[in-house]
Scaffold this motif. Structure first.
Motif, PDB file in Angstrom:
ATOM      1  N   GLY A 158      11.696  87.943  29.762  1.00 23.10           N
ATOM      2  CA  GLY A 158      11.405  86.584  29.345  1.00 23.10           C
ATOM      3  C   GLY A 158      12.560  85.633  29.509  1.00 23.10           C
ATOM      4  N   GLY A 159      13.749  86.159  29.846  1.00 19.04           N
ATOM      5  CA  GLY A 159      14.949  85.326  29.908  1.00 19.04           C
ATOM      6  C   GLY A 159      15.204  84.627  31.224  1.00 19.04           C
ATOM      7  N   GLY A 160      14.325  84.816  32.213  1.00 24.53           N
ATOM      8  CA  GLY A 160      14.465  84.086  33.471  1.00 24.53           C
ATOM      9  C   GLY A 160      15.695  84.494  34.257  1.00 24.53           C
ATOM     10  N   ASN A 161      16.277  83.513  34.956  1.00 23.53           N
ATOM     11  CA  ASN A 161      17.353  83.804  35.920  1.00 23.53           C
ATOM     12  C   ASN A 161      18.739  83.500  35.354  1.00 23.53           C
ATOM     13  OD1 ASN A 161      17.358  81.022  35.871  1.00 23.53           O
ATOM     14  ND2 ASN A 161      17.211  80.746  38.088  1.00 23.53           N
ATOM     15  N   ASN A 162      18.938  83.766  34.081  1.00 23.65           N
ATOM     16  CA  ASN A 162      20.190  83.408  33.423  1.00 23.65           C
ATOM     17  C   ASN A 162      21.306  84.437  33.578  1.00 23.65           C
ATOM     18  OD1 ASN A 162      20.076  80.825  31.706  1.00 23.65           O
ATOM     19  ND2 ASN A 162      18.093  81.773  31.278  1.00 23.65           N
ATOM     20  N   PHE A 163      21.012  85.625  34.084  1.00 22.77           N
ATOM     21  CA  PHE A 163      21.979  86.714  33.980  1.00 22.77           C
ATOM     22  C   PHE A 163      22.386  87.323  35.313  1.00 22.77           C
ATOM     23  CE2 PHE A 163      18.710  86.688  30.697  1.00 22.77           C
ATOM     24  CZ  PHE A 163      19.466  86.260  29.624  1.00 22.77           C
ATOM     25  N   GLY A 164      21.626  87.080  36.335  1.00 15.71           N
ATOM     26  CA  GLY A 164      21.876  87.690  37.633  1.00 15.71           C
ATOM     27  C   GLY A 164      20.630  87.553  38.479  1.00 15.71           C
ATOM     28  N   ILE A 165      20.615  88.274  39.586  1.00 16.55           N
ATOM     29  CA  ILE A 165      19.453  88.258  40.485  1.00 16.55           C
ATOM     30  C   ILE A 165      18.844  89.652  40.491  1.00 16.55           C
ATOM     31  CG2 ILE A 165      18.643  87.907  42.845  1.00 16.55           C
ATOM     32  CD1 ILE A 165      20.922  85.936  43.248  1.00 16.55           C
ATOM     33  N   VAL A 166      17.621  89.758  40.008  1.00 19.93           N
ATOM     34  CA  VAL A 166      16.918  91.035  40.037  1.00 19.93           C
ATOM     35  C   VAL A 166      16.390  91.264  41.450  1.00 19.93           C
ATOM     36  CG1 VAL A 166      15.022  92.400  39.099  1.00 19.93           C
ATOM     37  CG2 VAL A 166      16.296  90.841  37.605  1.00 19.93           C
ATOM     38  N   THR A 167      16.733  92.403  42.006  1.00 21.45           N
ATOM     39  CA  THR A 167      16.304  92.715  43.372  1.00 21.45           C
ATOM     40  C   THR A 167      15.154  93.711  43.413  1.00 21.45           C
ATOM     41  OG1 THR A 167      18.123  94.309  43.476  1.00 21.45           O
ATOM     42  CG2 THR A 167      18.504  92.150  44.459  1.00 21.45           C
ATOM     43  N   CYS A 168      14.994  94.500  42.335  1.00 18.41           N
ATOM     44  CA  CYS A 168      13.899  95.474  42.300  1.00 18.41           C
ATOM     45  C   CYS A 168      13.495  95.730  40.854  1.00 18.41           C
ATOM     46  CB  CYS A 168      14.329  96.790  42.956  1.00 18.41           C
ATOM     47  SG  CYS A 168      13.008  98.027  43.098  1.00 18.41           S
ATOM     48  N   PHE A 169      12.192  95.833  40.638  1.00 25.27           N
ATOM     49  CA  PHE A 169      11.626  96.159  39.336  1.00 25.27           C
ATOM     50  C   PHE A 169      10.964  97.533  39.431  1.00 25.27           C
ATOM     51  CE2 PHE A 169      11.573  91.600  39.835  1.00 25.27           C
ATOM     52  CZ  PHE A 169      11.893  91.078  38.583  1.00 25.27           C
ATOM     53  N   THR A 170      11.236  98.385  38.470  1.00 28.38           N
ATOM     54  CA  THR A 170      10.503  99.646  38.359  1.00 28.38           C
ATOM     55  C   THR A 170       9.495  99.490  37.233  1.00 28.38           C
ATOM     56  OG1 THR A 170      12.407 100.921  39.115  1.00 28.38           O
ATOM     57  CG2 THR A 170      10.667 102.126  37.983  1.00 28.38           C
ATOM     58  N   MET A 171       8.232  99.696  37.558  1.00 29.19           N
ATOM     59  CA  MET A 171       7.154  99.496  36.584  1.00 29.19           C
ATOM     60  C   MET A 171       6.358 100.775  36.389  1.00 29.19           C
ATOM     61  SD  MET A 171       5.595  95.715  37.506  1.00 29.19           S
ATOM     62  CE  MET A 171       4.753  95.601  35.907  1.00 29.19           C
ATOM     63  N   SER A 172       5.881 100.977  35.181  1.00 31.64           N
ATOM     64  CA  SER A 172       4.920 102.043  34.947  1.00 31.64           C
ATOM     65  C   SER A 172       3.598 101.653  35.601  1.00 31.64           C
ATOM     66  CB  SER A 172       4.736 102.270  33.444  1.00 31.64           C
ATOM     67  OG  SER A 172       4.406 101.059  32.790  1.00 31.64           O
TER      68      SER A 172
END
Length: 486
Positions: A199-213
């Motif tokens: 929920g925190g958006g792009n405030n901390f870095g750039i997410v390059t991959c999400f692992t999801m169940s």
């Protein structure tokens, strides 16, 4: 693609990227591929003109870009799917846009039934790949929406009644931090970052991959129905009753829309309803199915087909505002009446009638919060647990053809939401403080709505993982922690 020998390097922001080994990843304004990427943004408001676009092919490329731009103190934007509509959210004028569109792979891991999903993917492609393995995820409800922005904003989804919001179905994030380091945030590693990204958006870095169940896929039952505009009070009662009783059938979902849609003949009401377990005409949806119809296409079908039902056409200037209110029919009726008044103003001011508008009413029962906590014991930063009653999420929208019309129509959409809020404030618990990031206008106070404790968590994570404030100072798009006054 390899950059030509006469590649321009006079701009510091281009030169720093070249010096960090990214020459072959850069698109300049004269390049046809640059024009194609700008044109591929869903909303015209987002089609800004950066000095260049850099297209990383790996997390390591993203790291090189972030380090180069931070060292040179150059402004940047981050693009995932390019569906967020307000100017500057995912693009930038004269800076560098880091376009994650090539980080779009989806890989299913059968050993633990998880999916590794590139941040630049679109949900239609994610679902298509996972379907090969008989699996799916709690992702976006519209085909063209990008993975990264949707998940970082929370992620309302078809399965929220069973599994909660999509962000709570993410079990790990691969993140490029401001110093270029690449870390994995999960429940037992960088736990504070893991929570802040939900929920925190792009405030901390750039997410390059999400692992999801993942969850089993299969046929679903659903579709949409068009209704005459004048049935909206009865339609509103169906969504209010559905929200109250959603827990009795967590496989069903619905939303009710009052809109002006030329492709559907003008003023119209729309019900979008689904059962993800393929139960035909489930009892919880019977009242909605009994509404007078102009047409409907309910049937046993696929998720891919259902994705198209809520799609809005590209290449407009789109104005979105959002509001969360108590599950109270009188507030929804007021919103529908205000929308119909606004439509008349838009019709009078746009002679060719080339526009669309709507207010969409989406259930947000306490059930969603309970299921989010059951799915993800680590919690998120959305603050929905503050809400003590079932709620309705309102999305108010107008789509017009020119920037001038956007400037003219924007105050009208804002006024609609403000008037609904004023009306709801006279009802006990009528205004729910939470603001959904993925529907919010840039002027709305999203992070503030998460509550003081979550604001503290966001600030602490930002200070820890981005101590120099790179994503606050150099990346102006999104809703920023640094903009919070308290």
């Amino acid at each position: 693609m390899t950059a030509p020998e006469n590649f321009p390097t006079s701009l510091p922001r281009v030169e720093c990227l070249i010096q960090n080994g990214l020459k072959s990843r850069i698109l300049m304004p004269a390049d046809p591929a640059y024009a194609a990427r700008i044109d591929s943004y869903w909303c015209n408001s987002a089609k800004l003109r950066p000095s260049c676009i850099v297209q990383p092919r790996s997390a390591d490329d993203v790291s090189k870009a972030v380090v180069a731009l931070a060292k040179a103190n150059q402004p940047l934007a981050v693009r995932s799917g390019g569906h967020t509509n307000w100017a500057g959210s995912n693009n930038i004028t004269d800076g560098v846009t880091i376009d994650l569109g090539l980080l779009n792979s989806t890989r299913y891991d059968d050993t633990n039934q998880t999916a590794h999903i590139g941040s630049g993917g679109k949900w239609k492609h994610v679902y298509a790949e996972l379907e090969k393995h008989g699996r799916t995820v709690a992702g976006g409800r519209e085909a063209e929406v990008g993975v990264g922005g949707f998940l970082l904003g929370g992620g309302n989804n078809f399965y929220a009644s069973r599994y909660g919001l999509a962000c709570d179905c993410v079990i790990a994030y691969e993140v490029v931090l401001a110093d270029g380091s690449i870390v994995t945030a999960k429940a037992d590693e960088h736990t504070d970052l893991f929570r802040a990204l939900k929920g925190g958006g792009n405030n901390f870095g750039i997410v390059t991959c999400f692992t999801m169940s993942t969850i089993p896929s299969g046929p679903i039952w659903g579709g949409l129905a068009l209704h005459p505009l004048d049935i909206f009070p009865a339609g509103i009662k169906t969504v209010v009753d559905f929200t109250t009783n959603n827990a009795t059938d967590p496989d069903s979902s619905m939303q009710f829309v009052v809109g002006y849609q030329p492709r559907f003949g003008g003023g119209v009401c729309i019900t979008i309803a689904n059962n993800m377990a393929a139960v035909e005409k489930p009892p919880l949806l019977q009242a909605a199915l009994a509404l007078p119809e102009i047409m409907s296409n309910y049937k046993t079908t696929t998720l891919q087909e259902v994705l198209t039902y809520s799609s809005l056409p590209p290449n407009y200037y789109n104005i979105w505002f959002t509001l969360t209110i108590k599950n109270d029919a009188s507030i929804l009726v007021k919103a529908a009446e205000l929308h119909n008044q606004m439509t008349k103003e838009l019709q009078a001011g746009i002679p060719d009638q080339d526009f669309t508008s709507h207010v969409a009413f989406q259930p947000l029962p306490r059930l969603f919060v309970e299921r989010s906590h059951a799915t993800n014991a680590s919690g998120n930063v959305l603050g929905l647990e503050q809400n003590t009653s079932d709620a309705i999420l309102i999305q108010a929208c107008a789509s017009v053809r020119t920037a001038e019309l956007e400037a003219w129509a924007r105050p009208k959409v804002r006024a609609l939401v403000d008037e609904v809020r004023a009306f709801a404030s006279n009802i006990e618990g009528g205004v729910v403080p939470w603001v959904y990031l993925n529907y919010a206008h840039s002027s709305q106070e999203v992070l503030q709505s998460y509550g003081p404790e979550n604001i503290r968590r966001l600030r602490e994570a930002s200070s820890k993982y981005d101590p120099e404030g790179i994503f606050q100072r150099l990346c102006p798009g999104g809703f920023k922690i640094s903009a919070l006054k308290n």
